[in-house]
Scaffold this motif. Structure first.
Motif, PDB file in Angstrom:
ATOM      1  N   ALA A  28       5.577  -2.384  12.845  1.00 44.87           N
ATOM      2  CA  ALA A  28       5.291  -3.813  12.707  1.00 44.87           C
ATOM      3  C   ALA A  28       4.453  -4.072  11.463  1.00 44.87           C
ATOM      4  O   ALA A  28       4.652  -5.071  10.761  1.00 44.87           O
ATOM      5  CB  ALA A  28       4.570  -4.315  13.959  1.00 44.87           C
ATOM      6  N   LEU A  29       3.525  -3.178  11.176  1.00 43.69           N
ATOM      7  CA  LEU A  29       2.685  -3.331   9.979  1.00 43.69           C
ATOM      8  C   LEU A  29       3.524  -3.268   8.711  1.00 43.69           C
ATOM      9  O   LEU A  29       3.396  -4.108   7.813  1.00 43.69           O
ATOM     10  CB  LEU A  29       1.616  -2.231   9.966  1.00 43.69           C
ATOM     11  CG  LEU A  29       0.767  -2.124   8.698  1.00 43.69           C
ATOM     12  CD1 LEU A  29      -0.072  -3.384   8.511  1.00 43.69           C
ATOM     13  CD2 LEU A  29      -0.137  -0.887   8.776  1.00 43.69           C
ATOM     14  N   VAL A  30       4.406  -2.300   8.628  1.00 42.66           N
ATOM     15  CA  VAL A  30       5.217  -2.104   7.430  1.00 42.66           C
ATOM     16  C   VAL A  30       6.262  -3.199   7.272  1.00 42.66           C
ATOM     17  O   VAL A  30       6.765  -3.437   6.175  1.00 42.66           O
ATOM     18  CB  VAL A  30       5.863  -0.705   7.463  1.00 42.66           C
ATOM     19  CG1 VAL A  30       6.835  -0.501   6.322  1.00 42.66           C
ATOM     20  CG2 VAL A  30       4.780   0.365   7.415  1.00 42.66           C
ATOM     21  N   ALA A  31       6.578  -3.881   8.367  1.00 39.26           N
ATOM     22  CA  ALA A  31       7.539  -4.982   8.274  1.00 39.26           C
ATOM     23  C   ALA A  31       7.026  -6.115   7.406  1.00 39.26           C
ATOM     24  O   ALA A  31       7.811  -6.927   6.911  1.00 39.26           O
ATOM     25  CB  ALA A  31       7.876  -5.499   9.675  1.00 39.26           C
ATOM     26  N   ARG A  32       5.697  -6.171   7.218  1.00 33.64           N
ATOM     27  CA  ARG A  32       5.117  -7.165   6.312  1.00 33.64           C
ATOM     28  C   ARG A  32       5.134  -6.578   4.901  1.00 33.64           C
ATOM     29  O   ARG A  32       4.377  -5.655   4.588  1.00 33.64           O
ATOM     30  CB  ARG A  32       3.679  -7.488   6.736  1.00 33.64           C
ATOM     31  CG  ARG A  32       3.557  -8.144   8.108  1.00 33.64           C
ATOM     32  CD  ARG A  32       3.894  -9.625   8.041  1.00 33.64           C
ATOM     33  NE  ARG A  32       2.928 -10.340   7.216  1.00 33.64           N
ATOM     34  CZ  ARG A  32       1.797 -10.874   7.681  1.00 33.64           C
ATOM     35  NH1 ARG A  32       1.478 -10.748   8.967  1.00 33.64           N
ATOM     36  NH2 ARG A  32       0.982 -11.518   6.872  1.00 33.64           N
ATOM     37  N   ALA A  33       5.990  -7.096   4.053  1.00 33.42           N
ATOM     38  CA  ALA A  33       6.204  -6.502   2.738  1.00 33.42           C
ATOM     39  C   ALA A  33       4.918  -6.424   1.910  1.00 33.42           C
ATOM     40  O   ALA A  33       4.683  -5.443   1.207  1.00 33.42           O
ATOM     41  CB  ALA A  33       7.268  -7.300   1.976  1.00 33.42           C
ATOM     42  N   ALA A  34       4.077  -7.458   1.999  1.00 37.88           N
ATOM     43  CA  ALA A  34       2.845  -7.455   1.212  1.00 37.88           C
ATOM     44  C   ALA A  34       1.921  -6.325   1.635  1.00 37.88           C
ATOM     45  O   ALA A  34       1.231  -5.720   0.807  1.00 37.88           O
ATOM     46  CB  ALA A  34       2.136  -8.805   1.352  1.00 37.88           C
ATOM     47  N   PHE A  35       1.894  -6.038   2.913  1.00 39.96           N
ATOM     48  CA  PHE A  35       1.053  -4.945   3.406  1.00 39.96           C
ATOM     49  C   PHE A  35       1.669  -3.592   3.064  1.00 39.96           C
ATOM     50  O   PHE A  35       0.970  -2.659   2.683  1.00 39.96           O
ATOM     51  CB  PHE A  35       0.861  -5.057   4.917  1.00 39.96           C
ATOM     52  CG  PHE A  35       0.064  -6.261   5.332  1.00 39.96           C
ATOM     53  CD1 PHE A  35      -0.776  -6.904   4.433  1.00 39.96           C
ATOM     54  CD2 PHE A  35       0.161  -6.770   6.624  1.00 39.96           C
ATOM     55  CE1 PHE A  35      -1.520  -8.026   4.811  1.00 39.96           C
ATOM     56  CE2 PHE A  35      -0.578  -7.879   7.017  1.00 39.96           C
ATOM     57  CZ  PHE A  35      -1.407  -8.512   6.113  1.00 39.96           C
ATOM     58  N   ALA A  36       2.976  -3.469   3.206  1.00 43.08           N
ATOM     59  CA  ALA A  36       3.645  -2.197   2.919  1.00 43.08           C
ATOM     60  C   ALA A  36       3.506  -1.814   1.447  1.00 43.08           C
ATOM     61  O   ALA A  36       3.512  -0.623   1.108  1.00 43.08           O
ATOM     62  CB  ALA A  36       5.124  -2.284   3.297  1.00 43.08           C
ATOM     63  N   ALA A  37       3.354  -2.806   0.572  1.00 45.19           N
ATOM     64  CA  ALA A  37       3.251  -2.524  -0.858  1.00 45.19           C
ATOM     65  C   ALA A  37       1.829  -2.178  -1.286  1.00 45.19           C
ATOM     66  O   ALA A  37       1.632  -1.698  -2.405  1.00 45.19           O
ATOM     67  CB  ALA A  37       3.744  -3.731  -1.658  1.00 45.19           C
TER      68      ALA A  37
END
Length: 348
Positions: A190-199
């Motif tokens: 779920a965390l990585v699904a947010r592109a801004a956070f994954a980057a």
């Protein structure tokens, strides 16, 4: 509020200060560039309350007074300098990063929240929030603010983490707490699904050190990263063995298809140490040409290439002509014994 820009005091160890959760939260939002009058929008705190907190932080020595000169070291932990880029005209290999070094360029990716403040958030979760039923924690996570929002980042239940990520006040500091401390693959997905956070480099740095990071998720995040970044993961002692193993597999896959410049960078920056994980992996003509266009002055690099069974014949011949090799008979002997050595070298 004023145009004063709050800056951390680099001469003070924040871990030794009696900070409460609110003070720690405000410290976690300071980047040394945001002015006081812009902090209410960043923190969600009323201006008067925020001013009181900043006044207390200045009095405790955590912040530089408004008249103090800006300090270049204005983070909780200073970021490491990025590794120098490879220059094809260099005549020496660049030094390899130590095994425990960061796996990425950490500029701007320092841990936002001091350890003592993280402890306060964890304590808040364990003493006040953990006892609540799961559905109440989910509802709370959707609409609460700090310090409770940061405390809920320690919740082991993926549904709560998903609710935290849906909170309009959630930011990078919360994402990094989740990446570092959450131990359920569903919550990490779920965390990585947010592109801004994954980057974010901080989120990625903590994810690769998380023992519950799924291999499939790691592959998705790192499949197209530079070869040097893959190599650093394979030797980083802070990375769990299962992730290091996947990184070794990705390193071999990327080496077979990656750009020639990255292959040369990997070989030279590690002084050939990375070749131990690349047994049987040949290189293309462009990579060979780039390697043959350099002067070699590192005995370690020459030795590791001599042990590399897939070293191309042209590179072996080039190394045999190097002044370093001519001056050191043991190096010449190692190269002469290579299966791809020129016939005249074998007879010598």
């Amino acid at each position: 509020m004023s145009d004063w820009t709050p800056k951390l005091n680099p001469a003070v160890d924040l871990r030794r200060l009696p900070l409460n959760a609110e003070e720690g939260f405000v410290l976690s939002r300071l980047d040394g560039h945001t002015r006081e009058k812009d902090l209410p929008a960043l923190t969600g705190l009323p201006p008067d309350k925020l001013r009181d907190i900043l006044t207390r932080l200045v009095s405790q020595g955590a912040l530089l007074p408004g008249t103090a000169a800006a300090s270049p070291a204005n983070t909780v932990r200073p970021p490491e300098a990025p590794a120098p880029a490879l220059d094809a005209s260099d005549t020496e290999p660049l030094p390899e990063a130590e095994a425990g070094d960061s796996t990425e360029d950490d500029a701007g990716a320092t841990d936002d929240v001091p350890e003592t403040v993280q402890g306060d958030y964890r304590k808040l979760f364990e003493t006040r929030l953990h006892a609540l039923p799961e559905d109440q924690r989910v509802a709370l996570a959707h609409g609460t603010e700090d310090p409770e929002l940061s405390a809920l980042c320690f919740d082991p239940v993926p549904a709560v983490i998903k609710a935290v990520l849906e909170n309009p006040r959630v930011g990078l500091a919360h994402a990094r707490l989740i990446a570092r401390h959450h131990r359920n693959p569903v919550g990490l997905e779920a965390l990585v699904a947010r592109a801004a956070f994954a980057a974010d480099t901080g989120v990625r740095r903590f994810l690769v050190r998380n023992p519950q990071l799924p291999a499939a998720l790691f592959r998705r995040l790192w499949a197209m990263r530079r070869l040097m970044e893959h190599h650093k993961l394979t030797v980083d002692r802070d990375v769990p063995e299962q992730t290091r193993r996947t990184a070794r597999e990705l390193l071999r896959q990327r080496f077979s298809t990656g750009p020639s410049e990255e292959k040369v960078e990997l070989i030279l920056n590690t002084e050939g140490r990375a070749l131990g994980a690349l047994v049987g992996m040949p290189v293309d003509g462009k990579t060979t040409s780039l390697l043959c266009g350099r002067t070699y002055r590192s005995p370690m690099l020459v030795q590791n290439i001599a042990r590399w069974s897939a070293a191309p014949p042209a590179l072996i011949a080039h190394l045999l002509k190097q002044e370093l090799v001519r001056r050191q008979p043991p190096l010449r002997m190692m190269l002469a014994r290579h299966p791809n050595a020129p016939a005249d070298a074998k007879r010598a």
